[in-house]
Scaffold this active site. Structure first.
Site, PDB file in Angstrom:
ATOM      1  N   LYS A   1      -6.019   2.996  -7.059  1.00  0.00           N
ATOM      2  CA  LYS A   1      -6.792   2.723  -5.844  1.00  0.00           C
ATOM      3  C   LYS A   1      -8.236   2.346  -6.141  1.00  0.00           C
ATOM      4  O   LYS A   1      -8.831   1.568  -5.407  1.00  0.00           O
ATOM      5  CB  LYS A   1      -6.760   3.934  -4.906  1.00  0.00           C
ATOM      6  CG  LYS A   1      -5.438   4.089  -4.185  1.00  0.00           C
ATOM      7  CD  LYS A   1      -5.628   4.904  -2.913  1.00  0.00           C
ATOM      8  CE  LYS A   1      -4.331   5.012  -2.126  1.00  0.00           C
ATOM      9  NZ  LYS A   1      -4.483   5.904  -0.961  1.00  0.00           N
TER      10      LYS A   1
ATOM     11  N   LYS B   1       2.343   0.724   1.898  1.00  0.00           N
ATOM     12  CA  LYS B   1       1.682   0.369   3.157  1.00  0.00           C
ATOM     13  C   LYS B   1       0.703  -0.769   2.946  1.00  0.00           C
ATOM     14  O   LYS B   1       0.373  -1.492   3.875  1.00  0.00           O
ATOM     15  CB  LYS B   1       0.876   1.576   3.681  1.00  0.00           C
ATOM     16  CG  LYS B   1       1.716   2.762   4.110  1.00  0.00           C
ATOM     17  CD  LYS B   1       0.830   3.990   4.331  1.00  0.00           C
ATOM     18  CE  LYS B   1       1.643   5.242   4.640  1.00  0.00           C
ATOM     19  NZ  LYS B   1       0.913   6.484   4.409  1.00  0.00           N
TER      20      LYS B   1
ATOM     21  N   LYS C   1       6.563  -0.441  -6.095  1.00  0.00           N
ATOM     22  CA  LYS C   1       7.049   0.437  -5.026  1.00  0.00           C
ATOM     23  C   LYS C   1       6.699  -0.145  -3.654  1.00  0.00           C
ATOM     24  O   LYS C   1       5.707  -0.857  -3.512  1.00  0.00           O
ATOM     25  CB  LYS C   1       6.522   1.873  -5.208  1.00  0.00           C
ATOM     26  CG  LYS C   1       5.115   2.096  -4.773  1.00  0.00           C
ATOM     27  CD  LYS C   1       4.725   3.578  -4.776  1.00  0.00           C
ATOM     28  CE  LYS C   1       3.272   3.629  -4.339  1.00  0.00           C
ATOM     29  NZ  LYS C   1       2.617   4.904  -4.465  1.00  0.00           N
TER      30      LYS C   1
HETATM   31  P1  TYM Z   1       1.504   8.833   1.595  1.00  0.00           P
HETATM   32  O1  TYM Z   1       0.903   8.856   2.944  1.00  0.00           O
HETATM   33  O2  TYM Z   1       1.167   7.711   0.670  1.00  0.00           O
HETATM   34  O3  TYM Z   1       3.080   8.845   1.713  1.00  0.00           O
HETATM   35  C1  TYM Z   1       3.755   9.798   2.526  1.00  0.00           C
HETATM   36  C2  TYM Z   1       5.048  10.236   1.838  1.00  0.00           C
HETATM   37  O4  TYM Z   1       5.888   9.095   1.610  1.00  0.00           O
HETATM   38  C3  TYM Z   1       6.283   9.063   0.247  1.00  0.00           C
HETATM   39  N1  TYM Z   1       6.418   7.660  -0.186  1.00  0.00           N
HETATM   40  C4  TYM Z   1       7.512   7.140  -0.747  1.00  0.00           C
HETATM   41  N2  TYM Z   1       8.708   7.687  -1.063  1.00  0.00           N
HETATM   42  C5  TYM Z   1       9.634   6.871  -1.617  1.00  0.00           C
HETATM   43  N3  TYM Z   1       9.421   5.545  -1.876  1.00  0.00           N
HETATM   44  C6  TYM Z   1       8.247   4.960  -1.577  1.00  0.00           C
HETATM   45  N4  TYM Z   1       8.046   3.658  -1.813  1.00  0.00           N
HETATM   46  C7  TYM Z   1       7.223   5.767  -0.983  1.00  0.00           C
HETATM   47  N5  TYM Z   1       5.950   5.522  -0.568  1.00  0.00           N
HETATM   48  C8  TYM Z   1       5.476   6.685  -0.088  1.00  0.00           C
HETATM   49  C9  TYM Z   1       5.167   9.774  -0.503  1.00  0.00           C
HETATM   50  O5  TYM Z   1       5.600  10.259  -1.762  1.00  0.00           O
HETATM   51  C10 TYM Z   1       4.802  10.881   0.460  1.00  0.00           C
HETATM   52  O6  TYM Z   1       5.669  11.993   0.292  1.00  0.00           O
HETATM   53  N6  TYM Z   1      -1.141  12.190  -1.016  1.00  0.00           N
HETATM   54  C11 TYM Z   1      -0.094  12.032  -0.022  1.00  0.00           C
HETATM   55  C12 TYM Z   1      -0.407  12.714   1.284  1.00  0.00           C
HETATM   56  C13 TYM Z   1      -0.738  14.177   1.191  1.00  0.00           C
HETATM   57  C14 TYM Z   1       0.161  15.232   0.903  1.00  0.00           C
HETATM   58  C15 TYM Z   1      -0.620  16.432   0.981  1.00  0.00           C
HETATM   59  C16 TYM Z   1       1.513  15.280   0.585  1.00  0.00           C
HETATM   60  C17 TYM Z   1      -1.964  14.723   1.412  1.00  0.00           C
HETATM   61  N7  TYM Z   1      -1.889  16.079   1.290  1.00  0.00           N
HETATM   62  C18 TYM Z   1      -0.052  17.670   0.731  1.00  0.00           C
HETATM   63  C19 TYM Z   1       2.076  16.539   0.346  1.00  0.00           C
HETATM   64  C20 TYM Z   1       1.284  17.726   0.424  1.00  0.00           C
HETATM   65  C21 TYM Z   1       0.081  10.552   0.244  1.00  0.00           C
HETATM   66  O7  TYM Z   1      -0.781   9.743   0.003  1.00  0.00           O
HETATM   67  O8  TYM Z   1       1.255  10.240   0.857  1.00  0.00           O
END
Ligand code: TYM
Length: 342
Positions: free
Chosen positions: A111, A206, A203
């Protein structure tokens, strides 16, 4: 006692990867666990967000949670910034974690890009806030996609270092030999890493500029079908065994998506479609995707028509989340040696 926590950022389009990698598992865990699902708006602003759009996205992720089947009455759904324990505990963790740990995070490197010096300080400290999200509730299990694995390992490192650094005080305050649990990641199912529909080595994300790279939860039936029809594939028929998917990332991805949507293993999908061409498999996949995702998108649109109701869900969740986090944070303050009001 087991407790589930997970978070989703309100940035950009929620897509099939978020749904199959995370939200489907959030829904499944509700029967067996107490669950807390958080819209992490404070994480979102580690990169610039337009304020009006951020508010809209917070509501949209909340709508997606509810539309997908999360029960905000039995479980807790809220947005992070409404519970100040996250920010307070994150500061303590900023002082426990080391800068070197943060610099090694692949998400930070991706990022921040080449111009690391110009990334926000929040982007560097991102994993420390994430550890605070989880540990403010002493959560034991965190369902996520594969890409969050490294952050969860860091969460364990932070918990462990806090437990060690303050061991004497933790025991002295009657918390035994560990204040925080070492959280287990739950990275399960055939879709822990959904790939872009345009490039099977990237992957699904968004932020990909091509909308054809992902299926958004808000896409209508025609868009879903068209994106699957246009998805990149190779020229061969589907193999009969999962072994045959090796070295064929696009085929592997589409079979994984089918498996996850149908609740089958990849092998079971190949038992059905092995030997067939993509010209036969893609329409079946499109039909399944429309059948599973169509109602969720429709429900999201219905919920988004009443923002007041969504805000009520978030406020109610925040009050209940705060009631769990507050005594844990008080314990942290005692252990660290802060003086606090009763
Ligand atoms: P974020 O918002 O990027 O994504 C949310 C969830 O979706 C999963 N994910 C995917 N799984 C499979 N294939 C993909 N292409 C894919 N893209 C996204 C992510 O693994 C995630 O589970 N840092 C985290 C948010 C967060 C969080 C937390 C998660 C903040 N605090 C505490 C767990 C516990 C994030 O950026 O997810």
């Amino acid at each position: 006692q087991p407790r589930v926590f997970s978070g989703v950022q309100p940035t950009g389009n929620l897509h099939l990867g978020n749904y199959l990698g995370a939200i489907v598992n959030f829904v499944a865990l509700q029967d067996s666990h107490d669950c807390i699902y958080c819209v992490v708006d404070m994480h979102a602003i580690t990169v610039w967000q337009d304020p009006a759009e951020l508010s809209r996205q917070i509501r949209e992720v909340t709508a997606a949670f509810v539309a997908a089947g999360i029960d905000p009455v039995k479980h807790i759904v809220f947005n992070q910034s409404q519970v100040s324990a996250h920010a307070e505990l994150a500061w303590v963790f900023n002082c426990v974690a080391r800068i070197g740990w943060m610099n090694r995070m692949t998400q930070f490197k991706d990022k921040a890009g080449k111009d690391k010096e110009n990334a926000s300080l929040g982007l560097l400290a991102y994993p420390s806030l994430m550890a605070a999200d989880i540990l403010a509730y002493k959560a034991t299990h965190v369902p996520v996609g594969e890409d969050q694995k490294q952050h969860l390992e860091l969460t364990r490192d932070i918990a462990q270092k806090f437990n060690n650094d303050y061991a004497g005080s933790i025991a002295g305050h009657g918390y035994g030999d560990a204040f925080f649990p070492l959280t287990e990641p739950l990275i399960t199912g055939p879709a822990t890493r959904i790939m872009s529909l345009r490039d099977g080595t990237k992957k699904m994300s968004k932020s990909d500029p091509s909308d054809y790279s992902r299926i958004n939860l808000t896409d209508d039936s025609d868009q879903i079908a068209q994106k699957i029809r246009k998805a990149k594939t190779d020229a061969d028929a589907l193999p009969g065994e999962t072994e045959g998917l090796k070295g064929r990332p696009e085929a592997d991805n589409l079979v994984g998506i089918y498996a996850a949507l149908a609740g089958l293993s990849k092998q079971a999908v190949l038992d059905q479609f092995g030997g067939q061409q993509f010209s036969a498999f893609k329409p079946a996949l499109a039909e399944l995707a429309v059948q599973k995702l169509g109602p969720i998108g429709a429900d999201m649109r219905r919920l988004m028509a009443d923002p007041g109701h969504i805000d009520q869900i978030l406020a109610n969740g925040a009050i209940r989340a705060d009631a769990i986090a507050r005594p844990i944070l008080d314990g942290v303050k005692d252990v660290v040696g802060f003086i606090r009001r009763n």
